[in-house]
Design a protein around this motif. Sequence first.
Motif, PDB file in Angstrom:
ATOM      1  N   PHE A 154      36.296  75.011 -21.906  1.00 43.14           N
ATOM      2  CA  PHE A 154      36.213  76.069 -22.922  1.00 43.14           C
ATOM      3  C   PHE A 154      35.556  75.554 -24.199  1.00 43.14           C
ATOM      4  N   PHE A 155      36.032  74.429 -24.730  1.00 47.92           N
ATOM      5  CA  PHE A 155      35.516  73.938 -26.000  1.00 47.92           C
ATOM      6  C   PHE A 155      34.073  73.432 -25.872  1.00 47.92           C
ATOM      7  N   VAL A 156      33.757  72.816 -24.751  1.00 47.65           N
ATOM      8  CA  VAL A 156      32.378  72.356 -24.560  1.00 47.65           C
ATOM      9  C   VAL A 156      31.441  73.552 -24.435  1.00 47.65           C
ATOM     10  N   PHE A 157      31.870  74.578 -23.712  1.00 44.67           N
ATOM     11  CA  PHE A 157      31.068  75.789 -23.565  1.00 44.67           C
ATOM     12  C   PHE A 157      30.783  76.410 -24.934  1.00 44.67           C
ATOM     13  N   ILE A 158      31.809  76.541 -25.763  1.00 45.30           N
ATOM     14  CA  ILE A 158      31.637  77.129 -27.092  1.00 45.30           C
ATOM     15  C   ILE A 158      30.726  76.268 -27.958  1.00 45.30           C
ATOM     16  N   LEU A 159      30.975  74.937 -27.953  1.00 43.80           N
ATOM     17  CA  LEU A 159      30.184  74.023 -28.780  1.00 43.80           C
ATOM     18  C   LEU A 159      28.707  74.070 -28.405  1.00 43.80           C
ATOM     19  N   SER A 160      28.417  73.910 -27.115  1.00 44.01           N
ATOM     20  CA  SER A 160      27.022  73.866 -26.680  1.00 44.01           C
ATOM     21  C   SER A 160      26.347  75.219 -26.842  1.00 44.01           C
ATOM     22  N   GLY A 161      27.062  76.292 -26.473  1.00 43.31           N
ATOM     23  CA  GLY A 161      26.460  77.625 -26.587  1.00 43.31           C
ATOM     24  C   GLY A 161      26.131  77.990 -28.010  1.00 43.31           C
ATOM     25  N   MET A 162      27.076  77.749 -28.930  1.00 41.05           N
ATOM     26  CA  MET A 162      26.836  78.043 -30.338  1.00 41.05           C
ATOM     27  C   MET A 162      25.684  77.204 -30.884  1.00 41.05           C
ATOM     28  N   SER A 163      25.626  75.952 -30.479  1.00 34.63           N
ATOM     29  CA  SER A 163      24.558  75.062 -30.959  1.00 34.63           C
ATOM     30  C   SER A 163      23.197  75.526 -30.471  1.00 34.63           C
ATOM     31  N   PHE A 164      23.120  75.947 -29.214  1.00 34.99           N
ATOM     32  CA  PHE A 164      21.861  76.469 -28.697  1.00 34.99           C
ATOM     33  C   PHE A 164      21.433  77.720 -29.459  1.00 34.99           C
ATOM     34  N   VAL A 165      22.382  78.605 -29.743  1.00 35.65           N
ATOM     35  CA  VAL A 165      22.059  79.836 -30.467  1.00 35.65           C
ATOM     36  C   VAL A 165      21.557  79.514 -31.869  1.00 35.65           C
ATOM     37  N   ARG A 166      22.199  78.561 -32.540  1.00 36.50           N
ATOM     38  CA  ARG A 166      21.760  78.184 -33.889  1.00 36.50           C
ATOM     39  C   ARG A 166      20.362  77.573 -33.856  1.00 36.50           C
ATOM     40  N   GLU A 167      20.064  76.809 -32.815  1.00 29.11           N
ATOM     41  CA  GLU A 167      18.723  76.235 -32.689  1.00 29.11           C
ATOM     42  C   GLU A 167      17.672  77.335 -32.603  1.00 29.11           C
ATOM     43  N   ARG A 168      18.004  78.388 -31.879  1.00 26.63           N
ATOM     44  CA  ARG A 168      17.065  79.511 -31.761  1.00 26.63           C
ATOM     45  C   ARG A 168      17.026  80.326 -33.051  1.00 26.63           C
ATOM     46  N   PHE A 169      18.202  80.537 -33.638  1.00 22.85           N
ATOM     47  CA  PHE A 169      18.272  81.330 -34.873  1.00 22.85           C
ATOM     48  C   PHE A 169      17.507  80.641 -35.999  1.00 22.85           C
ATOM     49  N   GLY A 170      17.544  79.310 -36.033  1.00 27.77           N
ATOM     50  CA  GLY A 170      16.790  78.567 -37.029  1.00 27.77           C
ATOM     51  C   GLY A 170      15.344  78.348 -36.642  1.00 27.77           C
ATOM     52  N   GLN A 171      14.930  78.931 -35.521  1.00 29.78           N
ATOM     53  CA  GLN A 171      13.548  78.876 -35.007  1.00 29.78           C
ATOM     54  C   GLN A 171      13.108  77.472 -34.621  1.00 29.78           C
ATOM     55  N   THR A 172      14.104  76.568 -34.462  1.00 22.43           N
ATOM     56  CA  THR A 172      13.758  75.218 -34.001  1.00 22.43           C
ATOM     57  C   THR A 172      13.244  75.258 -32.572  1.00 22.43           C
ATOM     58  N   LEU A 173      13.907  76.033 -31.726  1.00 18.79           N
ATOM     59  CA  LEU A 173      13.477  76.141 -30.341  1.00 18.79           C
ATOM     60  C   LEU A 173      12.102  76.785 -30.238  1.00 18.79           C
ATOM     61  N   GLU A 174      11.860  77.843 -31.050  1.00 24.51           N
ATOM     62  CA  GLU A 174      10.567  78.517 -31.001  1.00 24.51           C
ATOM     63  C   GLU A 174       9.435  77.584 -31.413  1.00 24.51           C
ATOM     64  N   ARG A 175       9.705  76.741 -32.420  1.00 21.90           N
ATOM     65  CA  ARG A 175       8.668  75.796 -32.858  1.00 21.90           C
ATOM     66  C   ARG A 175       8.368  74.776 -31.768  1.00 21.90           C
ATOM     67  N   MET A 176       9.409  74.330 -31.051  1.00 28.40           N
ATOM     68  CA  MET A 176       9.175  73.386 -29.960  1.00 28.40           C
ATOM     69  C   MET A 176       8.396  74.022 -28.826  1.00 28.40           C
ATOM     70  N   LEU A 177       8.668  75.312 -28.582  1.00 25.18           N
ATOM     71  CA  LEU A 177       7.967  76.004 -27.512  1.00 25.18           C
ATOM     72  C   LEU A 177       6.493  76.222 -27.834  1.00 25.18           C
ATOM     73  N   MET A 178       6.117  76.085 -29.102  1.00 31.67           N
ATOM     74  CA  MET A 178       4.711  76.211 -29.493  1.00 31.67           C
ATOM     75  C   MET A 178       3.957  74.905 -29.287  1.00 31.67           C
ATOM     76  N   THR A 179       4.671  73.830 -28.976  1.00 33.38           N
ATOM     77  CA  THR A 179       4.050  72.532 -28.732  1.00 33.38           C
ATOM     78  C   THR A 179       3.828  72.349 -27.230  1.00 33.38           C
ATOM     79  N   PRO A 180       3.142  71.285 -26.823  1.00 33.89           N
ATOM     80  CA  PRO A 180       2.926  71.049 -25.378  1.00 33.89           C
ATOM     81  C   PRO A 180       4.173  70.603 -24.623  1.00 33.89           C
ATOM     82  N   ILE A 181       5.314  70.486 -25.307  1.00 29.23           N
ATOM     83  CA  ILE A 181       6.534  70.054 -24.620  1.00 29.23           C
ATOM     84  C   ILE A 181       6.900  71.067 -23.536  1.00 29.23           C
ATOM     85  N   SER A 182       7.190  70.583 -22.346  1.00 26.84           N
ATOM     86  CA  SER A 182       7.517  71.479 -21.232  1.00 26.84           C
ATOM     87  C   SER A 182       8.935  72.025 -21.363  1.00 26.84           C
ATOM     88  N   ARG A 183       9.174  73.136 -20.697  1.00 30.42           N
ATOM     89  CA  ARG A 183      10.512  73.714 -20.691  1.00 30.42           C
ATOM     90  C   ARG A 183      11.530  72.748 -20.090  1.00 30.42           C
TER      91      ARG A 183
END
Length: 336
Positions: A154-183
């Motif tokens: 439960f706690f790992v699910f919440i921690l990782s899920g929230m962290s992933f959402v914040r990465e997207r909300f802060g557009q960190t993930l979107e910026r990485m997706l604009m680079t040649p880094i693969s999925r």
Amino acid sequence: MLSIVKRILGQIKNDKRSLGLLLFAPLLVLTLLYFILGNSNYVPQIATYDMSEKFITELQQNAGVIELNEKPEAKNYLEENGIDALIWKDSEGTHIELLEKNSKSATALKAIQDTNKVLQPSQSELLIEYVYETADDNQLDSLSYVFLGVISFFFVFILSGMSFVRERFGQTLERMLMTPISRMDIIGGYTFGYGLLSALQSVVIILFSVYVLHLHVEGSVSLCILVMILMAFSAVSVGALVSIFANNELQMVQFIPVVLIPQIFFSGLIPIDTIPFGLGNLCYFTPIYYGCTSLEMIMIQGKGFMEIWPWLVGSVLFIGVLFIVNVMALKKYRRL
């Protein structure tokens, strides 16, 4: 105040995910509870040795009966043949051996007790013995594998899920997706990064439970740590997958009734065999099942690596499948 009420109702009306979870998630959980915890048609399987024909005939009204010509070693016989109870009689009384305390054993014991009351209500003493029984007969010890697995997941699910959402909300993930880094590199980096932190949490939980809370562990503590680490990576992978379809932290929390609560029913809290309508087979699609089953075999039954390896392989396969699904799900944000 009325305008605020209208605005809130309007927001919920336009948020289909929130509306669906608000209305249908409780119905889903209650339906699962009805099927899983409702009346079970489970028929216990009981092996008998040197019991009277009259007793066997009466017992067959409540259970499946297997008559033995010689008394086997209870532990191996019950485990290898999926038998719920072994019963025989001598000068001391009627001996009943069961594997552990759960609803299956309770059903078998009730069938024997009902039969004994009908035939010999005041004569035969029932001598009950459990193969796997904690030294202190502590309720926490007997269900420790469930609590450890579910709480950690439960706690790992919440921690990782929230962290992933914040990465997207802060557009960190979107910026990485604009680079040649693969999925694959992105998902791999996030999974191993948060997985290592979650693995550290798993080690702390096990060590604290065993050496501070003094939870009983029949088998190897090191194996428990290995299982918990695999569960941590599974929880990270599940959290990553769910976060891809959540636009904010609130939506991430809203997935808990759908993603986590149903898995608790397959953690070992309820014996899989007793779940009606074949719903017990859904356990193979839940990562908590593999982890908690392994923990039960180690902590309660004292099993080693050679006995639990199929469930460890199941956990690893689950992590691998979720990794692939997460990589494919990132196509939602970028097509390579």
